[in-house]
Design an enzyme around this catalytic site. Structure first.
Site, PDB file in Angstrom:
ATOM      1  N   ALA A   1      11.558   9.492 -11.889  1.00 53.00           N
ATOM      2  CA  ALA A   1      11.531   8.412 -12.884  1.00 53.00           C
ATOM      3  C   ALA A   1      11.136   7.068 -12.269  1.00 53.00           C
ATOM      4  O   ALA A   1      10.707   6.165 -12.973  1.00 53.00           O
ATOM      5  CB  ALA A   1      12.889   8.283 -13.572  1.00 53.00           C
TER       6      ALA A   1
ATOM      7  N   GLN B   1       8.672   6.753 -10.204  1.00 48.69           N
ATOM      8  CA  GLN B   1       7.240   6.797  -9.879  1.00 48.69           C
ATOM      9  C   GLN B   1       6.419   6.463 -11.116  1.00 48.69           C
ATOM     10  O   GLN B   1       6.265   7.285 -12.019  1.00 48.69           O
ATOM     11  CB  GLN B   1       6.867   8.194  -9.338  1.00 48.69           C
ATOM     12  CG  GLN B   1       5.455   8.241  -8.804  1.00 48.69           C
ATOM     13  CD  GLN B   1       5.071   9.627  -8.286  1.00 48.69           C
ATOM     14  OE1 GLN B   1       5.894  10.535  -8.224  1.00 48.69           O
ATOM     15  NE2 GLN B   1       3.806   9.789  -7.943  1.00 48.69           N
TER      16      GLN B   1
ATOM     17  N   HIS C   1       1.426   7.183  -3.980  1.00 45.97           N
ATOM     18  CA  HIS C   1       1.040   5.867  -3.479  1.00 45.97           C
ATOM     19  C   HIS C   1       2.190   5.298  -2.665  1.00 45.97           C
ATOM     20  O   HIS C   1       3.352   5.437  -3.036  1.00 45.97           O
ATOM     21  CB  HIS C   1       0.609   4.930  -4.607  1.00 45.97           C
ATOM     22  CG  HIS C   1       1.591   4.750  -5.724  1.00 45.97           C
ATOM     23  ND1 HIS C   1       1.890   5.734  -6.641  1.00 45.97           N
ATOM     24  CD2 HIS C   1       2.343   3.689  -6.083  1.00 45.97           C
ATOM     25  CE1 HIS C   1       2.777   5.278  -7.511  1.00 45.97           C
ATOM     26  NE2 HIS C   1       3.082   4.025  -7.190  1.00 45.97           N
TER      27      HIS C   1
ATOM     28  N   HIS D   1       3.827   1.964  -1.010  1.00 43.59           N
ATOM     29  CA  HIS D   1       3.852   0.505  -1.082  1.00 43.59           C
ATOM     30  C   HIS D   1       4.167  -0.069   0.301  1.00 43.59           C
ATOM     31  O   HIS D   1       5.105   0.387   0.948  1.00 43.59           O
ATOM     32  CB  HIS D   1       4.948   0.019  -2.041  1.00 43.59           C
ATOM     33  CG  HIS D   1       4.829   0.535  -3.442  1.00 43.59           C
ATOM     34  ND1 HIS D   1       4.109  -0.126  -4.412  1.00 43.59           N
ATOM     35  CD2 HIS D   1       5.327   1.650  -4.044  1.00 43.59           C
ATOM     36  CE1 HIS D   1       4.184   0.548  -5.551  1.00 43.59           C
ATOM     37  NE2 HIS D   1       4.915   1.627  -5.364  1.00 43.59           N
TER      38      HIS D   1
END
Ligand SMILES: [Zn+2]
Length: 114
Positions: free
Chosen positions: A93, A95, A101, A103
């Site tokens: 939840a 994502q 990806h 960060h």
């Protein structure tokens, strides 16, 4: 493309360059660029150019190693420029885009108006 509301911003917009990106690193396999709607003052995302659902689905050791190397270099550069860096990837939840990806960010979270 601020109105994008699909599930895979990376395959749909970023990788095919449907909007301009401030690219930090790119080769055939990995793309790193400054987030188009950053959550932090320094916010780079590192993505595999081939679709991978999430960190848990990353099962190609060559790609994993290469991606991690780019994350490492990006974090090193953010660290040397800003004195602090954080590296993270979201799952489930948390994502927001269904494409792996990572960060790499620094600074206090920006206030979001939208
Ligand atoms: Zn994708």
């Amino acid at each position: 493309m601020s109105g994008y509301d699909g599930e895979d911003f990376y395959c749909d917009v970023a990788i095919p360059r449907r909007e301009p990106l401030d690219v930090v690193f790119e080769d055939d396999d990995v793309l790193a660029y400054h987030h188009t709607r950053p959550f932090w003052p320094v916010h780079v995302v590192v993505v595999p150019k081939r679709h991978v659902d999430s960190l848990l689905a990353l099962d190609d050791p060559d790609l994993a190693q290469h991606l991690l190397r780019v994350v490492q270099r990006t974090a090193e550069s953010v660290l040397s420029e800003h004195g602090a860096a954080s590296v993270m990837t979201n799952l489930g939840a948390y994502q927001d885009s269904r494409h792996l990806h990572v960060h790499v960010r620094s600074g206090v979270p920006l206030a979001r108006t939208s």
